[in-house]
Design a protein around this motif. Sequence first.
Motif, PDB file in Angstrom:
ATOM      1  N   GLN A 134       0.869  -1.173   0.000  1.00 36.51           N
ATOM      2  CA  GLN A 134       0.000   0.000   0.000  1.00 36.51           C
ATOM      3  C   GLN A 134       0.909   1.227   0.000  1.00 36.51           C
ATOM      4  O   GLN A 134       1.902   1.260   0.714  1.00 36.51           O
ATOM      5  CB  GLN A 134      -0.849  -0.050   1.263  1.00 36.51           C
ATOM      6  CG  GLN A 134      -1.627   1.184   1.605  1.00 36.51           C
ATOM      7  CD  GLN A 134      -2.335   0.990   2.947  1.00 36.51           C
ATOM      8  OE1 GLN A 134      -3.094   0.040   3.146  1.00 36.51           O
ATOM      9  NE2 GLN A 134      -2.049   1.865   3.886  1.00 36.51           N
ATOM     10  N   ARG A 138      -4.199   7.024  -1.668  1.00 33.10           N
ATOM     11  CA  ARG A 138      -3.731   5.691  -1.271  1.00 33.10           C
ATOM     12  C   ARG A 138      -3.970   4.716  -2.418  1.00 33.10           C
ATOM     13  O   ARG A 138      -5.067   4.657  -2.972  1.00 33.10           O
ATOM     14  CB  ARG A 138      -4.474   5.208  -0.022  1.00 33.10           C
ATOM     15  CG  ARG A 138      -4.185   3.746   0.320  1.00 33.10           C
ATOM     16  CD  ARG A 138      -4.755   3.368   1.666  1.00 33.10           C
ATOM     17  NE  ARG A 138      -4.041   4.039   2.746  1.00 33.10           N
ATOM     18  CZ  ARG A 138      -4.365   3.937   4.032  1.00 33.10           C
ATOM     19  NH1 ARG A 138      -5.413   3.226   4.403  1.00 33.10           N
ATOM     20  NH2 ARG A 138      -3.645   4.566   4.948  1.00 33.10           N
ATOM     21  N   VAL A 170      -3.192   0.502  -3.722  1.00 38.45           N
ATOM     22  CA  VAL A 170      -2.724  -0.844  -3.383  1.00 38.45           C
ATOM     23  C   VAL A 170      -2.273  -1.492  -4.686  1.00 38.45           C
ATOM     24  O   VAL A 170      -3.017  -1.492  -5.669  1.00 38.45           O
ATOM     25  CB  VAL A 170      -3.847  -1.662  -2.715  1.00 38.45           C
ATOM     26  CG1 VAL A 170      -3.407  -3.118  -2.524  1.00 38.45           C
ATOM     27  CG2 VAL A 170      -4.223  -1.035  -1.362  1.00 38.45           C
TER      28      VAL A 170
END
Length: 189
Positions: free
Chosen positions: A120, A132, A134
Amino acid sequence: MATLKVLRMGHPILREKAKLIAPEELQSTEFQKLIEDMFETMATYEGIGLAAPQIGVSKQLAIVGIPEDNPRYPDAPETKQYIIINPKIKILDTKLQGFWEGCLSIPGLRGFVERPRKLQIDYTTLEGTIERIVVEGFVATVFQHELDHLEGKLYIDRIKDTRKLAFNEEYDNFLCPDRDKDKNDKEIE
Ligand code: ZN
């Protein structure tokens, strides 16, 4: 836009920890031009990522972008173009995966590097917000390779078996045929 010179291994800037970027810097003309030039430079050398220290700017900035029609990395999944500022990484899956990596700062060579398979990343956007993402698989390796540059690390530091460090020609002749046996055999820059 301009294609910039890429520093090669041995230049001390590649071994420095890059400095954090201040929020007021983000909207400056100079910073915008730096990013444009980095994308131009990455395209010129057909790279799929580039970190600011590689062009002599010791700042926490990297770009990543895997284009759709990319003959050099036919198996790599397409990604959008990311501008990553002041990133913080958290490993989500410590299981290691290995890929053959190359680097514009280490021309002519490639090496097999194992890295965590999923992570992440929290980073600042050009607009100054925090984003953010991932990432996993090959894309996770590309991000870790680029963000390592911001810590003054190069992929060769992470090679466990130095027999798996080779010149491109020898890689093609002797190591690349294993590609069918090992699906993880891909290359990045
Ligand atoms: Zn690199």
